[in-house]
Design an enzyme around this catalytic site. Structure first.
Site, short mmCIF file in Angstrom:
data_model
loop_
_atom_site.label_atom_id
_atom_site.label_comp_id
_atom_site.label_asym_id
_atom_site.label_seq_id
_atom_site.Cartn_x
_atom_site.Cartn_y
_atom_site.Cartn_z
N GLU A 240 -47.64 -31.39 11.23
CA GLU A 240 -48.98 -31.99 11.30
C GLU A 240 -49.89 -31.14 10.42
O GLU A 240 -50.38 -30.09 10.85
CB GLU A 240 -49.47 -32.01 12.76
CG GLU A 240 -48.70 -32.97 13.65
CD GLU A 240 -49.06 -34.43 13.42
OE1 GLU A 240 -50.12 -34.71 12.83
OE2 GLU A 240 -48.27 -35.30 13.82
N CYS B 144 -58.96 -31.61 11.20
CA CYS B 144 -57.98 -31.97 10.16
C CYS B 144 -58.27 -33.33 9.54
O CYS B 144 -57.99 -33.54 8.37
CB CYS B 144 -56.57 -31.96 10.74
SG CYS B 144 -56.42 -33.00 12.20
P1 NAD Z 1 -53.66 -21.28 12.06
O1 NAD Z 1 -54.19 -20.14 11.24
O2 NAD Z 1 -53.97 -21.34 13.52
O3 NAD Z 1 -52.10 -21.36 11.81
C1 NAD Z 1 -51.30 -22.32 12.48
C2 NAD Z 1 -50.15 -21.62 13.15
O4 NAD Z 1 -49.29 -21.07 12.16
C3 NAD Z 1 -50.58 -20.47 14.07
O5 NAD Z 1 -49.95 -20.61 15.32
C4 NAD Z 1 -50.14 -19.23 13.32
O6 NAD Z 1 -49.74 -18.18 14.17
C5 NAD Z 1 -48.96 -19.73 12.51
N1 NAD Z 1 -48.75 -18.95 11.28
C6 NAD Z 1 -49.72 -18.51 10.44
N2 NAD Z 1 -49.15 -17.86 9.39
C7 NAD Z 1 -47.82 -17.91 9.58
C8 NAD Z 1 -46.68 -17.43 8.85
N3 NAD Z 1 -46.81 -16.76 7.71
N4 NAD Z 1 -45.45 -17.67 9.36
C9 NAD Z 1 -45.29 -18.36 10.51
N5 NAD Z 1 -46.33 -18.82 11.24
C10 NAD Z 1 -47.57 -18.60 10.80
O7 NAD Z 1 -54.21 -22.66 11.50
P2 NAD Z 1 -54.49 -23.11 10.01
O8 NAD Z 1 -53.22 -23.20 9.26
O9 NAD Z 1 -55.64 -22.40 9.44
O10 NAD Z 1 -54.95 -24.59 10.39
C11 NAD Z 1 -55.78 -25.32 9.59
C12 NAD Z 1 -54.97 -26.37 8.84
O11 NAD Z 1 -54.27 -27.15 9.78
C13 NAD Z 1 -55.84 -27.31 8.07
O12 NAD Z 1 -55.19 -27.62 6.87
C14 NAD Z 1 -55.90 -28.54 8.94
O13 NAD Z 1 -56.14 -29.73 8.25
C15 NAD Z 1 -54.53 -28.53 9.55
N6 NAD Z 1 -54.53 -29.21 10.84
C16 NAD Z 1 -53.78 -30.32 10.96
C17 NAD Z 1 -53.80 -31.02 12.15
C18 NAD Z 1 -53.00 -32.26 12.33
O14 NAD Z 1 -52.87 -32.68 13.47
N7 NAD Z 1 -52.47 -32.86 11.29
C19 NAD Z 1 -54.58 -30.56 13.21
C20 NAD Z 1 -55.31 -29.40 13.03
C21 NAD Z 1 -55.28 -28.71 11.84
#
Ligand code: NAD
Length: 505
Positions: free
Chosen positions: A219, A253
């Site tokens: 997602e 998102c």
């Molecule tokens: P985040 O920083 O919370 O990261 C998401 C998860 O990935 C966390 O649990 C984190 O611990 C893990 N993570 C981070 N770096 C990692 C690595 N190197 N290796 C393994 N795991 C790792 O969230 P984010 O990525 O900043 O979220 C924002 C993005 O998510 C935006 O692009 C947004 O559009 C997207 N998003 C999508 C949805 C959807 O339902 N499609 C919903 C919310 C957010």
């Protein structure tokens, strides 16, 4: 969340193994058990409502109305839906058989849990994005490891401390941590990984999953456009785009990332946007409780960088920032004549709304299609011919005409991206199917060995004729000539086949 409270990396392999042992006992397959666990999840939400609202406030300064409609209510409603629909969803479904020689047999699709699944949540809706997939995974009968985002530490801590008091700890585990802990988790074998977050980490997750051939749901996000056709009602359009953009301070998102509009409409639309912002958040949104904050300084600096890269005169409205308070005012950028500005390169994920001018609807379609497939697309138009044309000629995870965000709230619709915005989907029945294996099941009639033995070698022409009819029934392929010829051929072949068998015996 203080890293000293993270789950120990060394403990992760045995935690995953203990869930696998639980899954093998079959306890989570029991339908009553699943329903009880979903009831317990609802109880957790009910009894911790105030603490949940507070944790989300402390993490994002999100108003409790936004916390309730965006996070708490969808989880409770989804759990209630699953409890109500679980008997239907878990019912094996029989298929309409297409192979004539199977007509006496039973064919079923059994909906079975995949096994031990990993759910990795993101920070922007820290309760929703962790617990909504959890509901689907429990309903489908899996054991689950839930890894909430460390970025929203108050919420992660609440989930880690409180949720295990409600759910059966043999089957469901909350693991807290950041990159090191998630990396350790991804080394383990899971039967499904459900990841929400950015595309960069999405690729890391998919690579790790490939090691074990584990299926994934990703997602992700992207730049979701809002297309405003010349016939749209501008004041309604402005209210709906501004609401969807600045809900959760633009950290959604599916927030409209940018707006496309024609030259004739751009000025009145931007003026309508400005009025909507003032109506919603007053003259000083920093003082308004309905307006949230950026999640942390890293994301604040990223967004401030986007504003600093703009020409000063392209900030149409807003633009004020306060780093100590993690505040960025609702900001309108434009009208921009091209898609080249820094702010148009990556997903903004914050309260900055660029407005780009296009010649006409055809040009808007081309501009959207030149980019990665977005997670959502919003179209504002009165004329159905216009919005149908845009829908038919573009691609996106989801599309919503004449509003923003609401397709996500409507959980009868699948929610997920396509291409760079993700793969797979969930919500409602789709959540259940995401965590379910459809097991093809056939129960063969034990008799009729005499006739069916025509499929065994050594092959000959009579066996071939018999097999054609047993396979195709009366829908004989053209190569066999008329049905009548096929049937008479079958009868004489069958006669010879059975008779010669008898003689041998
Ligand atoms: P985040 O920083 O919370 O990261 C998401 C998860 O990935 C966390 O649990 C984190 O611990 C893990 N993570 C981070 N770096 C990692 C690595 N190197 N290796 C393994 N795991 C790792 O969230 P984010 O990525 O900043 O979220 C924002 C993005 O998510 C935006 O692009 C947004 O559009 C997207 N998003 C999508 C949805 C959807 O339902 N499609 C919903 C919310 C957010």
């Amino acid at each position: 969340m203080n890293p000293s409270k993270f789950t120990s990396v060394d403990a992760i392999p045995s935690l995953v193994q203990s869930l696998r042992d639980t899954f093998d006992t079959g306890v989570t397959k029991d339908i009553q058990f699943r329903k009880q666990q979903l009831e317990k999840l609802i109880q957790f939400m009910d009894e911790n409502m105030k603490n949940i609202e507070k944790a989300i406030w402390d993490d994002l300064r999100k108003h409790k109305l936004e916390a309730n409609i965006g996070e708490v209510n969808p989880v409770i409603m989804e759990a209630q839906y699953m409890i109500k629909n679980l008997d239907r969803l878990t019912q094996p479904v029989s298929t309409t058989k297409r192979f004539a020689m199977n007509s006496l047999d039973k064919t079923l699709i059994r909906r079975e849990p995949k096994g031990v699944v990993l759910i990795i949540g993101a920070w922007n809706y820290p309760i929703n994005l962790a617990l909504l997939p959890l509901v689907g995974a429990i309903a489908a009968g899996n054991c689950v490891i839930l890894k909430p985002s460390e970025v929203t530490g108050h919420t992660a801590e609440l989930l880690a401390n409180q949720l295990p008091k409600y759910l059966d700890q043999r089957a469901y585990n909350v693991i807290t941590g950041a990159v090191a802990e998630t990396t350790a988790l991804l080394k383990e074998r899971f039967d499904h990984i459900f990841y929400t977050g950015n595309g960069h980490v999405g690729r890391i997750v998919m690579q790790a999953a490939a090691e074990h051939l584990t299926p994934v749901t990703l997602e992700l996000g992207g730049k979701s456009p809002a297309i405003v056709a010349p016939d749209a009602d501008l004041s309604v359009t402005a209210n709906r785009i501004i609401w969807g953009k600045f809900f959760n301070t633009g950290q959604t998102c599916v927030a409209p990332d940018y707006v496309l509009v024609t030259k004739d409409t751009v000025e009145p639309l931007m003026d309508a946007f400005r009025k909507s912002i003032i109506n919603f958040y007053g003259d000083n949104p920093q003082k308004e409780l309905s307006y949230g904050r950026i999640v942390n300084q890293r994301h604040f600096d990223r967004l401030k960088g986007l504003l600093d890269a703009l020409d000063k005169d392209s900030i149409y409205f807003g633009g004020q920032t306060d780093r100590d308070d993690l505040y960025i005012a609702p900001t309108l950028v434009g009208p921009l004549k091209t898609m080249d500005a820094e702010v148009m390169k990556e997903e903004i994920f914050g309260p900055v709304l660029p407005v780009v001018v296009a010649d006409d609807v055809n040009a808007m379609i081309r501009m959207v299609n030149a980019r990665d497939t977005p997670l959502a697309m919003y179209i504002f138009a009165k004329d159905p011919n216009t919005y149908h044309k845009i829908v038919d000629n573009t691609r996106s995870g989801g599309v919503l005409v004449n509003d923003t965000l609401m397709h996500l709230q409507e959980m009868s619709l699948p929610f997920g991206g396509m291409g760079a915005s993700g793969m797979g989907n969930y919500h409602g029945d789709n959540s259940f199917y995401t965590f379910t294996h459809e097991r093809a099941t056939m129960i063969k009639y034990p008799g009729l060995e005499g006739v069916l033995s025509a499929r065994y070698p050594p092959y000959n022409e009579d066996k071939e004729k018999i097999m054609y009819l047993l396979v195709y029934g009366f829908n004989t392929p053209r190569s066999m000539g008329s049905t009548l010829r096929a049937v008479t051929g079958f009868c004489s072949a069958m006669w010879r086949f059975l008779f010669s068998k008898k003689k041998k015996e």
